[in-house]
Design a protein around this motif. Structure first.
Motif, short mmCIF file in Angstrom:
data_model
loop_
_atom_site.label_atom_id
_atom_site.label_comp_id
_atom_site.label_asym_id
_atom_site.label_seq_id
_atom_site.Cartn_x
_atom_site.Cartn_y
_atom_site.Cartn_z
N UNK A 33 20.26 -0.80 -26.10
CA UNK A 33 20.65 -2.16 -25.72
C UNK A 33 19.44 -3.04 -25.41
N UNK A 34 18.38 -2.46 -24.86
CA UNK A 34 17.18 -3.24 -24.58
C UNK A 34 16.53 -3.75 -25.86
N UNK A 35 16.63 -2.96 -26.93
CA UNK A 35 16.05 -3.38 -28.22
C UNK A 35 16.81 -4.55 -28.82
N UNK A 36 18.11 -4.64 -28.52
CA UNK A 36 18.95 -5.67 -29.15
C UNK A 36 18.51 -7.08 -28.78
N UNK A 37 17.97 -7.27 -27.58
CA UNK A 37 17.59 -8.61 -27.13
C UNK A 37 16.09 -8.76 -26.93
N UNK A 46 16.55 -2.95 -35.27
CA UNK A 46 17.98 -2.99 -34.95
C UNK A 46 18.71 -1.77 -35.50
N UNK A 47 18.33 -1.32 -36.70
CA UNK A 47 18.96 -0.12 -37.26
C UNK A 47 18.66 1.10 -36.40
N UNK A 48 17.40 1.23 -35.99
CA UNK A 48 17.02 2.36 -35.13
C UNK A 48 17.74 2.29 -33.80
N UNK A 49 17.85 1.08 -33.25
CA UNK A 49 18.54 0.92 -31.96
C UNK A 49 20.02 1.27 -32.10
N UNK A 50 20.63 0.88 -33.20
CA UNK A 50 22.05 1.21 -33.41
C UNK A 50 22.23 2.72 -33.53
N UNK A 51 21.29 3.39 -34.18
CA UNK A 51 21.35 4.85 -34.27
C UNK A 51 21.25 5.49 -32.89
N UNK A 52 20.36 4.97 -32.06
CA UNK A 52 20.23 5.49 -30.69
C UNK A 52 21.51 5.24 -29.90
N UNK A 100 29.16 -3.58 -28.41
CA UNK A 100 29.28 -5.00 -28.70
C UNK A 100 27.97 -5.59 -29.22
N UNK A 101 26.85 -5.14 -28.68
CA UNK A 101 25.55 -5.68 -29.09
C UNK A 101 25.09 -5.12 -30.43
N UNK A 102 25.37 -3.83 -30.68
CA UNK A 102 24.81 -3.15 -31.85
C UNK A 102 25.86 -2.48 -32.72
N UNK A 103 26.78 -1.77 -32.08
CA UNK A 103 27.75 -0.98 -32.83
C UNK A 103 28.62 -1.79 -33.76
#
Length: 350
Positions: A33-37, A46-52, A100-103
């Motif tokens: 979630x920290x990566x999203x913003x 964003x792809x890596x953050x969504x995977x995490x 909501x932010x990434x998924x």
């Protein structure tokens, strides 16, 4: 004489499964979630953050399953482990916000909203419960002594602040006539955590000064309510500006900045103090326990707080804090996660 600063709290590393395992979900979810913003975005982040986030979601399912199968006691009378009942509601809300932010990129907005609403509702009810139940147990049936004071006392009172941030993300998806109630309710939860934190911080500071803290990694927990409150104040400013009548909507925007900047300053000072204590303890030997997850989620909240301030005032200072903090967060996660996997394997064979 050996300093007690290097002695981990014995209950935290007890072989029985406890609520402290949910801290691993919090720490993993905040990396996403920290990566999203984050002010600095680059291809693949964003792809890596969504995977995490997906990893955190799977962890939530697994840990909840293990909790249902193996959790044999409530730890209600344990002055240390009872504090970690604050971890499950924060884990639920963190994974929900991540949806909501990434998924939504993978599962669609409707599914992401369904997941977030479900996890936020359960997590909020659970978190308000811990904010009342754990302090009441401490005041009544637990055998609490002054030496038991540690930063983990913040764990059961921080969840409402996490819910306030999550509610701010959900508010724009409500019908317009329901948004004011949501915003006001989130500010009320903001107050629950803020004033409880203000009550506890002097005691935690005193114990650190006296050198009687049982677990150095948990000193980082103090960053949790600080960073999360900055995040919540600024996230709420958006829906508040639209949902609340004048002049309160614009006052909420001003509050986010005027509250967030001084709080970020104190958070940075506390980061330096916690880092100094940790380095000192590491030189003397700092064995791994699940309390090492305190190096992750609290730092992540400072990242999200600095990022939220950056959206208000586009100054390089907030961007530097957010990006540097995120680098520290990822480093901590890459250190703690493998050690936790090895620890879990050992636990599974006992």
């Amino acid at each position: 004489m050996t300093s007690t600063l290097t002695r981990p709290a014995p209950v935290v590393c007890a072989p029985a499964f406890g609520p402290n395992w949910f801290a691993s979900i919090m720490g993993t979810g905040i990396v996403a979630t920290a990566a999203a913003t984050l002010p600095l975005q680059f291809p693949g982040l964003r792809t890596a953050a969504t995977l995490v986030w997906a990893v955190a979601a799977v962890l939530l399912v697994v840990v909840c399953g293990v909790a249902l199968a193996r959790l044999r006691r409530s730890y209600a009378d344990d002055p240390v482990m009872a504090q970690f009942w604050g971890a499950p509601p924060m884990a639920l809300c963190t994974v929900g916000s991540g949806a909501l932010l990434l998924g939504k990129d993978w599962i669609g907005l409707d599914a992401a909203l369904a997941i977030d609403w479900t996890l936020w509702t359960i997590g909020t009810a659970f978190g308000l419960g811990t904010a009342i139940w754990v302090p009441v147990k401490m005041m009544t049936t637990q055998q609490v002594r002054a030496a038991h004071t540690f930063a983990g006392w913040l764990m059961p009172v921080v969840p409402p602040m996490v819910s306030a941030s999550g509610g701010a993300l959900l508010a724009p998806h409500l019908p317009p006539d329901l948004r004011p109630a949501m915003v006001v309710g989130c500010y009320a939860m903001f107050g629950v955590s803020l004033f409880a934190t203000l009550c506890l911080l002097p005691q935690i500071w005193q114990q650190l000064v006296l050198g009687r803290a049982d677990n150095v990694p948990t000193s980082w927990i103090v960053l949790g309510p600080l960073g999360q409150s900055i995040t919540a104040a600024n996230l709420l400013a958006g829906p508040a500006a639209e949902a609340l009548p004048a002049p309160y909507g614009q006052a909420a925007v001003a509050f986010g900045l005027l509250y967030g900047v001084p709080t970020l300053g104190f958070a940075l000072v506390w980061s330096a103090i916690a880092a100094s204590l940790t380095l000192r303890a590491a030189r003397r030997g700092l064995p791994f326990t699940l309390s090492w997850w305190s190096f992750t989620f609290p730092v992540g909240t400072v990242v999200t707080g600095a990022s939220a301030l950056f959206t208000r005032v586009h100054t390089g200072l907030f961007a530097v804090v957010a990006v540097a903090g995120y680098a520290a967060l990822v480093t901590a996660w890459l250190t703690v996660a493998p050690k936790t996997l090895r620890f879990a394997r050992r636990q599974a064979t006992t």
